[in-house]
Design an enzyme around this catalytic site. Structure first.
Site, PDB file in Angstrom:
ATOM      1  N   CYS A 122       0.724  -1.337   0.018  1.00  0.00           N
ATOM      2  CA  CYS A 122      -0.054   0.015  -0.114  1.00  0.00           C
ATOM      3  C   CYS A 122       1.069   1.257   0.143  1.00  0.00           C
ATOM      4  O   CYS A 122       0.190   2.510  -0.314  1.00  0.00           O
ATOM      5  CB  CYS A 122      -0.958  -0.025   1.205  1.00  0.00           C
ATOM      6  SG  CYS A 122      -1.863  -1.558   1.369  1.00  0.00           S
ATOM      7  N   HIS A 247      -3.037   6.865   2.337  1.00  0.00           N
ATOM      8  CA  HIS A 247      -3.629   5.500   1.771  1.00  0.00           C
ATOM      9  C   HIS A 247      -4.993   5.357   2.045  1.00  0.00           C
ATOM     10  O   HIS A 247      -5.393   5.726   3.253  1.00  0.00           O
ATOM     11  CB  HIS A 247      -2.836   4.489   2.285  1.00  0.00           C
ATOM     12  CG  HIS A 247      -3.083   3.094   1.871  1.00  0.00           C
ATOM     13  ND1 HIS A 247      -3.722   2.762   0.915  1.00  0.00           N
ATOM     14  CD2 HIS A 247      -3.407   1.919   2.982  1.00  0.00           C
ATOM     15  CE1 HIS A 247      -4.052   1.499   0.848  1.00  0.00           C
ATOM     16  NE2 HIS A 247      -3.912   1.106   2.130  1.00  0.00           N
ATOM     17  N   ASN A 277     -10.557   0.119  -0.802  1.00  0.00           N
ATOM     18  CA  ASN A 277      -9.245   0.032  -0.824  1.00  0.00           C
ATOM     19  C   ASN A 277      -8.370  -0.629  -1.823  1.00  0.00           C
ATOM     20  O   ASN A 277      -8.801  -1.927  -2.048  1.00  0.00           O
ATOM     21  CB  ASN A 277      -8.811  -0.815   0.752  1.00  0.00           C
ATOM     22  CG  ASN A 277      -7.294  -0.801   1.164  1.00  0.00           C
ATOM     23  OD1 ASN A 277      -6.463  -0.790   0.286  1.00  0.00           O
ATOM     24  ND2 ASN A 277      -7.089  -1.186   2.357  1.00  0.00           N
TER      25      ASN A 277
HETATM   26  N1  ACO Z   1     -19.365  -7.190   8.850  1.00  0.00           N
HETATM   27  C1  ACO Z   1     -19.678  -7.313  10.177  1.00  0.00           C
HETATM   28  N2  ACO Z   1     -19.004  -7.440  11.298  1.00  0.00           N
HETATM   29  C2  ACO Z   1     -17.812  -7.969  10.978  1.00  0.00           C
HETATM   30  C3  ACO Z   1     -17.041  -7.728   9.901  1.00  0.00           C
HETATM   31  C4  ACO Z   1     -18.100  -7.341   8.868  1.00  0.00           C
HETATM   32  N3  ACO Z   1     -17.443  -7.175   7.545  1.00  0.00           N
HETATM   33  N4  ACO Z   1     -15.688  -7.880   9.956  1.00  0.00           N
HETATM   34  C5  ACO Z   1     -15.634  -8.046  11.219  1.00  0.00           C
HETATM   35  N5  ACO Z   1     -16.881  -7.961  12.095  1.00  0.00           N
HETATM   36  C6  ACO Z   1     -17.022  -8.387  13.338  1.00  0.00           C
HETATM   37  C7  ACO Z   1     -15.999  -9.016  14.059  1.00  0.00           C
HETATM   38  O1  ACO Z   1     -15.964 -10.286  14.066  1.00  0.00           O
HETATM   39  C8  ACO Z   1     -15.893  -8.501  15.731  1.00  0.00           C
HETATM   40  O2  ACO Z   1     -16.782  -9.032  16.121  1.00  0.00           O
HETATM   41  P1  ACO Z   1     -16.592  -9.617  17.702  1.00  0.00           P
HETATM   42  O3  ACO Z   1     -16.650  -8.155  18.453  1.00  0.00           O
HETATM   43  O4  ACO Z   1     -18.003 -10.393  17.859  1.00  0.00           O
HETATM   44  O5  ACO Z   1     -15.463 -10.441  17.717  1.00  0.00           O
HETATM   45  C9  ACO Z   1     -16.297  -6.891  15.235  1.00  0.00           C
HETATM   46  O6  ACO Z   1     -17.073  -6.853  13.800  1.00  0.00           O
HETATM   47  C10 ACO Z   1     -15.136  -6.024  15.326  1.00  0.00           C
HETATM   48  O7  ACO Z   1     -14.152  -6.430  14.610  1.00  0.00           O
HETATM   49  P2  ACO Z   1     -12.709  -5.863  14.443  1.00  0.00           P
HETATM   50  O8  ACO Z   1     -11.796  -6.507  13.761  1.00  0.00           O
HETATM   51  O9  ACO Z   1     -12.221  -5.354  15.999  1.00  0.00           O
HETATM   52  O10 ACO Z   1     -13.109  -4.408  13.586  1.00  0.00           O
HETATM   53  P3  ACO Z   1     -12.543  -3.189  13.612  1.00  0.00           P
HETATM   54  O11 ACO Z   1     -13.147  -2.023  14.322  1.00  0.00           O
HETATM   55  O12 ACO Z   1     -10.846  -3.105  13.812  1.00  0.00           O
HETATM   56  O13 ACO Z   1     -12.443  -2.883  11.867  1.00  0.00           O
HETATM   57  C11 ACO Z   1     -11.107  -3.288  10.160  1.00  0.00           C
HETATM   58  C12 ACO Z   1     -11.950  -3.911  11.101  1.00  0.00           C
HETATM   59  C13 ACO Z   1     -11.921  -2.331   9.052  1.00  0.00           C
HETATM   60  C14 ACO Z   1     -10.065  -4.164   9.307  1.00  0.00           C
HETATM   61  C15 ACO Z   1     -10.176  -2.249  10.915  1.00  0.00           C
HETATM   62  O14 ACO Z   1      -9.180  -2.954  11.539  1.00  0.00           O
HETATM   63  C16 ACO Z   1      -9.172  -1.231   9.630  1.00  0.00           C
HETATM   64  O15 ACO Z   1      -9.358  -0.916   8.832  1.00  0.00           O
HETATM   65  N6  ACO Z   1      -7.686  -1.984  10.140  1.00  0.00           N
HETATM   66  C17 ACO Z   1      -6.625  -1.449   9.061  1.00  0.00           C
HETATM   67  C18 ACO Z   1      -6.604  -2.003   8.013  1.00  0.00           C
HETATM   68  C19 ACO Z   1      -5.383  -1.418   7.186  1.00  0.00           C
HETATM   69  O16 ACO Z   1      -5.240  -0.386   6.991  1.00  0.00           O
HETATM   70  N7  ACO Z   1      -4.677  -2.327   6.512  1.00  0.00           N
HETATM   71  C20 ACO Z   1      -3.680  -1.465   5.459  1.00  0.00           C
HETATM   72  C21 ACO Z   1      -2.957  -2.194   4.892  1.00  0.00           C
HETATM   73  S1  ACO Z   1      -3.754  -3.584   3.963  1.00  0.00           S
HETATM   74  C22 ACO Z   1      -4.371  -2.891   2.869  1.00  0.00           C
HETATM   75  O17 ACO Z   1      -4.697  -1.717   2.542  1.00  0.00           O
HETATM   76  C23 ACO Z   1      -4.976  -3.652   1.497  1.00  0.00           C
END
Ligand code: ACO
Length: 324
Positions: A122, A247, A277
């Site tokens: 990324c 990004h 993304n």
């Molecule tokens: N729909 C519904 N529920 C979901 C989904 C979904 N698509 N995905 C996860 N959940 C649930 C999980 O199972 C979890 O449930 P639980 O609390 O019962 O265990 C809950 O939602 C919260 O999950 P988290 O993983 O804690 O959610 P978070 O708020 O961290 O959001 C996300 C997840 C969007 C992936 C976030 O962590 C994020 O954006 N991280 C950064 C990613 C990134 O920037 N990567 C960069 C490089 S990779 C790239 O760019 C290609």
């Protein structure tokens, strides 16, 4: 031995992008996995994304390059360096840059441009722009096309709701040429080994996986320092920055980053909401979409900053192109 007289600086002469063919909204994902439009909007800001149907990464990259050339007014024959940032190349060799160069008709006279792919996920576009800037400044190239292109849909596990709601396809490109004064600042690039496996595309599944929470934590704690360093390295202050193009991973990262840098009142590119993304493509795709929509002014300092797989990050300040 002698060094060639270097160019004083380089500049972005034109921007272009290519959108993948098919629009996919959150409701379509609701039908494929246990998720909801509401969850996706709240946690990521994404409303729609585009998926490449019948387009390769090289097709997307070539279209973006053509549009950037058109925007710059330069003929394709001027290009003697093509750099493509991608993690989703169809072939290990020849590289995507070579496919783009051939599709643009470069090198028919037997003198093709330098061609290279950069794989830093990324942050790829910023690494690639840094390479092009340095190549021109040191005399290894005169005019470059720098492209970020991805087809993440080809490495997405469409049963995994934690990643499939994020990923998308697209490409963005910039034409880089010499300039009498520096209009692209020094790249600040680096990596964080402790997070090497936090974002992966590889065995055993071959699909994209990540520890989203770990990446989120890094982005909310460390990213601003590195972005700030890119501004300082260019001899500017954050007060000078008019555009932030970070990004496009998640609105929940972009907005806090803008706040942490004191840039929330400037133009903050939030193309993730429409384009999803697209990894290495996300910064140039967002920048070009907003540039061509008239949402970004000419000739102002923009802070570009990418981070992701590797774990890598890179950023620099670049002046937006001059129109006409
Ligand atoms: N729909 C519904 N529920 C979901 C989904 C979904 N698509 N995905 C996860 N959940 C649930 C999980 O199972 C979890 O449930 P639980 O609390 O019962 O265990 C809950 O939602 C919260 O999950 P988290 O993983 O804690 O959610 P978070 O708020 O961290 O959001 C996300 C997840 C969007 C992936 C976030 O962590 C994020 O954006 N991280 C950064 C990613 C990134 O920037 N990567 C960069 C490089 S990779 C790239 O760019 C290609």
């Amino acid at each position: 031995m002698r060094l060639p007289t270097p160019a004083a600086g380089t500049e972005i002469a034109g921007l272009g992008h290519a959108e993948a063919s098919r629009l996919m909204d959150n409701h379509e994902l609701e039908g494929m996995m246990d998720t909801s439009d509401e969850w996706i909007r709240q946690r990521t800001g994404i409303v729609t994304r585009r998926i490449a149907d019948g387009q390769t990464v090289a097709d997307l990259a070539t279209d973006a390059a053509r549009h950037a050339l058109e925007d710059s007014g330069l003929p394709a024959e001027a290009i003697d360096l093509v750099v493509v940032a991608t993690t989703t190349a169809e072939e290990r060799s020849p590289n995507t840059a070579g496919r783009v160069s051939a599709a643009l008709g470069l090198g028919a006279d037997g003198r093709g441009p330098g061609i290279m792919d950069v794989n830093t996920a990324c942050s790829g576009f910023e690494y690639a722009l840094g390479v092009a800037d340095q190549s021109i400044r040191t005399g290894s190239a005169t005019h470059a096309i720098v492209i970020g292109a991805e087809k993440l849909s080809s490495v997405t596990d469409w049963t995994d709701r934690t990643t499939a709601v994020l990923t998308a396809d697209g490409a963005g490109a910039a034409v880089v040429r010499p300039s009498g004064t520096p209009r692209i600042g020094p790249v600040v690039w680096g990596s964080k080994p402790a997070l090497a496996d936090a974002v992966r595309i590889g065995p055993p599944s071959g699909t994209f996986s990540q520890n989203g929470r770990e990446v989120l934590r890094w982005a909310l704690t460390d990213a601003a320092d590195h972005a700030r360093a890119a501004v300082e390295r260019a001899g500017l202050a954050l007060a000078d920055i008019q555009v932030l193009a970070a990004h496009q991973a998640n609105l929940r990262i972009i907005e806090p980053l803008a706040d942490a840098l004191g840039l929330a009142d400037r133009i903050v590119v939030t193309d993730v909401t429409e384009s999803g993304n697209t990894s290495a493509a996300s910064v140039p795709l967002g920048l070009s979409r907003w540039w061509h929509a008239g949402r970004i002014p000419e000739d102002v300092p923009a802070l570009l900053f990418g981070f992701g797989g590797g774990f890598t990050y890179a950023g620099m300040v670049a002046m937006t192109p001059r129109r006409g």
